[in-house]
Enzyme design. Structure first.
Site: not given
Length: 488
Positions: A128, A254, A178
């Protein structure tokens, strides 16, 4: 949390929580030991009326790293699916958490997502986390695309975590903040459709329409209108990619945002030599997402989007399929329209001609034959600079150039208008591959951000020739084929 926070004046909310819980997983952030700002996008923060002074404090760094959350806030890991190189898979945010949505005083709503913030329920075998180099790379690429006028997610900050991540080697870790209109993807709709719960699919579509295409609610079939609007945005976006020579690298469903923004800068790059078969991703061994295949890949992706919406388009399956098919068929004409409009501007042709597509393709064929640099060739045509002598002596190019000059002369505009259009369309500087690596090497390996800041400054004004930007326009013939990797 709704409303503003007095300490930070950051107006955070999270409307995504209104969706059925299958679409996300709430969880605490994974703290990092020593957050330190590497890049903070002051102009973006100011445009969005974000608390810039707070973000520059130690507490702000803690927030941007996912350590210090307001009012016990949890992050959201979004669920989605995707066709990855053509193979359908159930996915989700494996290394990103949605911090919330910032709402400006003008009512603009944007996602604030932390990428590289640690494991989620969707991480599978991953840690992650993210390395500093790839996060800086996304910062540069997304801001470069913004400077070029291409719809894109943007980067607010890069924060070093004080931890190392282990890839092929031990690398300094980082978190990217982001900013996006949203992180709803074609794959989000595929996730809903695959579960077979029409009520969930409808809830997602209604939410997306309200957030991105509220005017669609005025149409008789708002879901069909939504489909057409998403298709048009994708056609326009891909045309812009092609016009600027951008190769995304992994156009999985995706990685296609329904907002029409470029998202997920993994193994992406810009063309040097014009080559429709150019591939920069280490895993795209078959060229599925090569530069020349991007329009076809996007068309395939919007077809998957249309499939996911079928239950909402009509209660009758046959009618739903017919409506979806007509919508899908609209992509190619729209793409060609936007691409040709852009190519005319690149060549200063302010009037439409019947044979424009053939005329443009003749030039591209010459560029391919002589392995001409894509960006620099169009810039040279804009400035009147001669191309390489081998090209200038080519009979086909001489005939093409003569026809081009004739068309420029016959336009009911001053030549200067055509030149100014070209100069405003054909960039002087792009996030060129070899300079990207040079900048990242200095920033990551030498801890020197001087070149990085200089590069970002040049990319913020890419159509203007400056002494600052000049060093980023060179093309080295000795550079090896450029390869990027997923996760970068």
């Amino acid at each position: 949390m709704n409303g503003s926070n007095n300490e930070t004046s950051w107006n955070l909310t999270n409307s995504y929580e209104q969706l059925p819980k299958v679409f996300y997983s709430k969880q605490s952030f994974n703290e990092v030991p020593n957050p330190e700002v590497v890049m903070l996008n002051d102009p973006l923060a100011e445009r969005l009326v974000m608390p810039l002074d707070f973000l520059k404090t130690k507490e702000g760094h803690e927030l941007l790293a996912g350590n210090q959350l307001q009012d016990g806030r949890e992050g959201l890991a979004q669920a989605y699916a995707g066709h990855q190189f053509g193979h359908f898979t159930m996915l989700g945010d494996g290394r990103a958490l949605l911090l919330g949505e910032h709402v400006t005083p003008q009512g603009e709503r944007v996602d604030i997502q932390l990428k590289g913030s640690g494991r989620t329920v969707f991480s599978r075998g991953g840690d992650g986390r993210a390395a500093l180099g790839p996060m800086l790379r996304e910062y540069i690429m997304s801001e470069g695309m913004h400077g070029l006028g291409i719809p894109t997610t943007r980067s607010l900050a890069v924060i070093k975590t004080g931890q190392y991540v282990r890839r092929e080697e031990r690398l300094p870790g980082a978190v990217l903040t982001r900013i996006a209109k949203s992180h709803i993807r074609v794959g989000t709709f595929q996730f809903a459709a695959a579960r077979g719960e029409v009520d969930d699919l409808k809830a997602l579509a209604d939410y997306a329409i309200e957030r991105h295409e509220p005017d669609a609610k005025e149409d008789q079939n708002k879901y069909l209108s939504f489909l057409y609007r998403v298709i048009e945005k994708q056609a326009q976006l891909i045309a812009q990619w092609q016009l600027i020579g951008f190769v995304h690298g992994v156009m999985n469903t995706d990685n296609m945002a329904i907002s029409g923004e470029t998202i997920d800068y993994g193994p992406c790059a810009f063309l040097d030599t014009y080559d429709p078969s150019a591939v920069f991703s280490s895993i795209d061994t078959q060229g599925r997402y090569a530069y020349g295949n991007q329009p076809y890949s996007a068309n395939w992706n919007v077809a998957r989007f249309a499939e996911a919406l079928l239950p909402l388009l009509s209660e009758e399956q046959e009618q739903a399929v017919a409506l979806a098919q007509r919508a899908i068929e609209a992509f190619t004409p729209l793409y060609k329209q936007y691409w040709l409009e852009g190519m005319r501007k690149k060549l200063g042709l302010l009037q439409e001609g019947e044979e424009d597509e053939t005329f443009v393709n003749q030039l591209l064929a010459i560029m391919s034959e002589y392995k001409l640099d894509y960006t620099n060739t169009f810039r040279q045509l804009s400035t009147g600079e001669r191309l390489a002598s081998t090209v200038e002596d080519d009979v086909d190019y001489q005939e093409w150039k003569k026809e081009w000059q004739r068309r420029l002369d016959e336009q009911p505009f001053k030549r200067e208008e055509a030149v100014q259009t070209m100069l405003a369309t054909n960039p002087y500087v792009i996030p060129r591959n070899e300079h990207m690596e040079r900048v990242l090497n200095a920033a990551v390996e030498k801890n020197d951000d001087t070149l990085l800041k200089k590069f970002l400054s040049a990319l913020s004004n890419p159509f203007t020739e400056t002494d600052e930007g000049k060093e980023f326009t060179t093309v080295s013939t000795s550079v090896k084929p450029y390869i990027t990797y997923c996760g970068t």
